[in-house]
Design a protein around this motif. Structure first.
Motif, PDB file in Angstrom:
ATOM      1  N   LYS A 117       0.829  -1.201   0.000  1.00  0.00           N
ATOM      2  CA  LYS A 117       0.000   0.000   0.000  1.00  0.00           C
ATOM      3  C   LYS A 117       0.866   1.256   0.000  1.00  0.00           C
ATOM      4  CE  LYS A 117      -3.798   2.014   2.607  1.00  0.00           C
ATOM      5  NZ  LYS A 117      -4.578   1.935   3.828  1.00  0.00           N
ATOM      6  N   HIS A 118       1.966   1.230   0.779  1.00  0.00           N
ATOM      7  CA  HIS A 118       2.807   2.425   0.912  1.00  0.00           C
ATOM      8  C   HIS A 118       4.196   2.179   0.395  1.00  0.00           C
ATOM      9  CE1 HIS A 118      -0.098   4.261   3.493  1.00  0.00           C
ATOM     10  NE2 HIS A 118      -0.091   3.201   4.265  1.00  0.00           N
ATOM     11  N   GLY A 119       4.424   1.308  -0.507  1.00  0.00           N
ATOM     12  CA  GLY A 119       5.860   1.124  -0.585  1.00  0.00           C
ATOM     13  C   GLY A 119       6.401   0.603  -1.866  1.00  0.00           C
ATOM     14  N   HIS A 120       7.562   0.070  -1.708  1.00  0.00           N
ATOM     15  CA  HIS A 120       8.376  -0.387  -2.827  1.00  0.00           C
ATOM     16  C   HIS A 120       8.157  -1.881  -3.045  1.00  0.00           C
ATOM     17  CE1 HIS A 120      10.786   3.301  -2.569  1.00  0.00           C
ATOM     18  NE2 HIS A 120      10.732   3.154  -1.261  1.00  0.00           N
ATOM     19  N   ALA A 121       8.399  -2.304  -4.289  1.00  0.00           N
ATOM     20  CA  ALA A 121       8.509  -3.743  -4.533  1.00  0.00           C
ATOM     21  C   ALA A 121       9.811  -4.182  -3.873  1.00  0.00           C
ATOM     22  CB  ALA A 121       8.561  -4.021  -6.026  1.00  0.00           C
ATOM     23  N   LYS A 122       9.818  -5.374  -3.323  1.00  0.00           N
ATOM     24  CA  LYS A 122      11.026  -5.853  -2.636  1.00  0.00           C
ATOM     25  C   LYS A 122      11.611  -7.031  -3.389  1.00  0.00           C
ATOM     26  CE  LYS A 122      10.396  -3.976   1.887  1.00  0.00           C
ATOM     27  NZ  LYS A 122       9.483  -2.988   1.490  1.00  0.00           N
ATOM     28  N   CYS A 123      12.958  -7.072  -3.436  1.00  0.00           N
ATOM     29  CA  CYS A 123      13.661  -8.192  -4.051  1.00  0.00           C
ATOM     30  C   CYS A 123      14.237  -9.061  -2.944  1.00  0.00           C
ATOM     31  CB  CYS A 123      14.803  -7.708  -4.933  1.00  0.00           C
ATOM     32  SG  CYS A 123      14.248  -6.813  -6.370  1.00  0.00           S
ATOM     33  N   HIS A 124      13.974 -10.349  -3.019  1.00  0.00           N
ATOM     34  CA  HIS A 124      14.511 -11.306  -2.047  1.00  0.00           C
ATOM     35  C   HIS A 124      15.632 -12.065  -2.749  1.00  0.00           C
ATOM     36  CE1 HIS A 124      14.332 -15.351   0.045  1.00  0.00           C
ATOM     37  NE2 HIS A 124      14.716 -14.509   0.987  1.00  0.00           N
ATOM     38  N   PHE A 125      16.863 -11.866  -2.275  1.00  0.00           N
ATOM     39  CA  PHE A 125      18.036 -12.509  -2.881  1.00  0.00           C
ATOM     40  C   PHE A 125      18.499 -13.686  -2.026  1.00  0.00           C
ATOM     41  CE2 PHE A 125      18.435  -8.060  -4.266  1.00  0.00           C
ATOM     42  CZ  PHE A 125      18.473  -8.253  -5.640  1.00  0.00           C
ATOM     43  N   VAL A 126      18.798 -14.799  -2.671  1.00  0.00           N
ATOM     44  CA  VAL A 126      19.461 -15.921  -2.014  1.00  0.00           C
ATOM     45  C   VAL A 126      20.781 -16.078  -2.740  1.00  0.00           C
ATOM     46  CG1 VAL A 126      19.385 -18.372  -1.460  1.00  0.00           C
ATOM     47  CG2 VAL A 126      17.280 -17.038  -1.454  1.00  0.00           C
ATOM     48  N   GLY A 127      21.883 -16.016  -1.984  1.00  0.00           N
ATOM     49  CA  GLY A 127      23.208 -16.100  -2.589  1.00  0.00           C
ATOM     50  C   GLY A 127      24.085 -17.109  -1.885  1.00  0.00           C
ATOM     51  N   ILE A 128      25.050 -17.635  -2.613  1.00  0.00           N
ATOM     52  CA  ILE A 128      26.042 -18.549  -2.046  1.00  0.00           C
ATOM     53  C   ILE A 128      27.374 -17.803  -2.008  1.00  0.00           C
ATOM     54  CG2 ILE A 128      27.220 -20.772  -2.292  1.00  0.00           C
ATOM     55  CD1 ILE A 128      24.359 -21.364  -2.018  1.00  0.00           C
ATOM     56  N   ASP A 129      27.985 -17.721  -0.830  1.00  0.00           N
ATOM     57  CA  ASP A 129      29.288 -17.064  -0.673  1.00  0.00           C
ATOM     58  C   ASP A 129      30.286 -17.738  -1.611  1.00  0.00           C
ATOM     59  OD1 ASP A 129      31.944 -16.420   0.304  1.00  0.00           O
ATOM     60  OD2 ASP A 129      30.985 -15.663   2.109  1.00  0.00           O
ATOM     61  N   ILE A 130      30.963 -16.944  -2.451  1.00  0.00           N
ATOM     62  CA  ILE A 130      31.847 -17.543  -3.459  1.00  0.00           C
ATOM     63  C   ILE A 130      33.133 -18.106  -2.864  1.00  0.00           C
ATOM     64  CG2 ILE A 130      30.939 -16.196  -5.384  1.00  0.00           C
ATOM     65  CD1 ILE A 130      33.305 -14.330  -5.171  1.00  0.00           C
ATOM     66  N   PHE A 131      33.437 -17.773  -1.599  1.00  0.00           N
ATOM     67  CA  PHE A 131      34.661 -18.287  -0.997  1.00  0.00           C
ATOM     68  C   PHE A 131      34.431 -19.426  -0.008  1.00  0.00           C
ATOM     69  CE2 PHE A 131      35.934 -13.900  -2.167  1.00  0.00           C
ATOM     70  CZ  PHE A 131      36.827 -14.273  -3.165  1.00  0.00           C
ATOM     71  N   ASN A 132      33.332 -19.390   0.756  1.00  0.00           N
ATOM     72  CA  ASN A 132      33.141 -20.470   1.732  1.00  0.00           C
ATOM     73  C   ASN A 132      31.885 -21.311   1.488  1.00  0.00           C
ATOM     74  OD1 ASN A 132      30.993 -19.003   2.814  1.00  0.00           O
ATOM     75  ND2 ASN A 132      32.233 -18.101   4.432  1.00  0.00           N
ATOM     76  N   GLY A 133      31.101 -20.978   0.458  1.00  0.00           N
ATOM     77  CA  GLY A 133      29.957 -21.810   0.093  1.00  0.00           C
ATOM     78  C   GLY A 133      28.737 -21.679   0.988  1.00  0.00           C
ATOM     79  N   LYS A 134      28.737 -20.727   1.936  1.00  0.00           N
ATOM     80  CA  LYS A 134      27.591 -20.560   2.831  1.00  0.00           C
ATOM     81  C   LYS A 134      26.457 -19.840   2.112  1.00  0.00           C
ATOM     82  CE  LYS A 134      29.677 -20.709   7.372  1.00  0.00           C
ATOM     83  NZ  LYS A 134      30.870 -20.088   7.883  1.00  0.00           N
ATOM     84  N   LYS A 135      25.220 -20.211   2.473  1.00  0.00           N
ATOM     85  CA  LYS A 135      24.034 -19.616   1.872  1.00  0.00           C
ATOM     86  C   LYS A 135      23.637 -18.378   2.675  1.00  0.00           C
ATOM     87  CE  LYS A 135      19.425 -21.176   0.541  1.00  0.00           C
ATOM     88  NZ  LYS A 135      18.515 -22.319   0.597  1.00  0.00           N
ATOM     89  N   LEU A 136      23.452 -17.251   1.990  1.00  0.00           N
ATOM     90  CA  LEU A 136      23.061 -16.001   2.650  1.00  0.00           C
ATOM     91  C   LEU A 136      21.833 -15.427   1.950  1.00  0.00           C
ATOM     92  CD1 LEU A 136      26.643 -14.492   2.864  1.00  0.00           C
ATOM     93  CD2 LEU A 136      25.312 -15.240   4.810  1.00  0.00           C
TER      94      LEU A 136
END
Length: 159
Positions: free
Chosen positions: A52-71
């Motif tokens: 109603k008052h706002g922006h569209a939001k982007c939800h990002f799922v990423g994998i750390d390129i050095f340690n492979g952790k999901k963020l």
């Protein structure tokens, strides 16, 4: 008041040159993004509709390129996100030291001795086995935001 001298200590390297801004709505899957100050490869992007008052939001799922952790991160699509400068460079492997560091030959003929062997077991085994067999190996080094890590291996034949 204007006669006083002001001294500012500059804390050099704010990390700004390691990333560049990009609008969140334009970042796609398989691109790169900084999440929690880690360079990540985007594996999933979903965009929610505007409220109603706002922006569209982007939800990002990423994998750390050095340690492979999901963020994960959620950012308004009109806002800017930091995107890391990611470089991949190939070096020829010269030597593996006892303490786990590798000696690499750069394109201009100098040696690079500040990289450790990768933590990935299969890649580590491939590098050690190939080196012990006397093969000419070329390793791919991924670098982003001041970090470097060996991420790939090519065999260019026997010595």
């Amino acid at each position: 008041m204007s006669d006083e001298e002001h001294h500012f200590e500059s804390k050099a390297d704010a990390g700004a040159s390691k990333t560049y801004p990009q609008q969140a709505g334009t970042i796609r899957k398989n691109g790169y993004i900084v999440i929690k100050s880690r360079a990540c490869k985007v594996v999933e992007v979903s965009t929610s509709k505007t409220g109603k008052h706002g922006h569209a939001k982007c939800h990002f799922v990423g994998i750390d390129i050095f340690n492979g952790k999901k963020l994960e991160d959620i950012v308004p699509s009109s806002h800017n996100c930091d995107v890391p400068h990611v470089n991949r460079t190939d070096y020829q492997l010269i030597d593996i030291s006892e303490d786990g560091f590798v000696s690499l030959l750069t394109e201009n003929g100098n040696t690079k001795d500040d990289l450790k062997l990768p933590t990935d077991e299969s890649l580590l085994a491939q590098i050690k086995d190939g080196f012990n067999e006397g093969k000419d190996l070329v390793v791919s080094v991924m670098s982003a935001m001041g970090e470097e890590q060996i991420c790939g291996l090519k065999d260019i034949g026997p010595k």
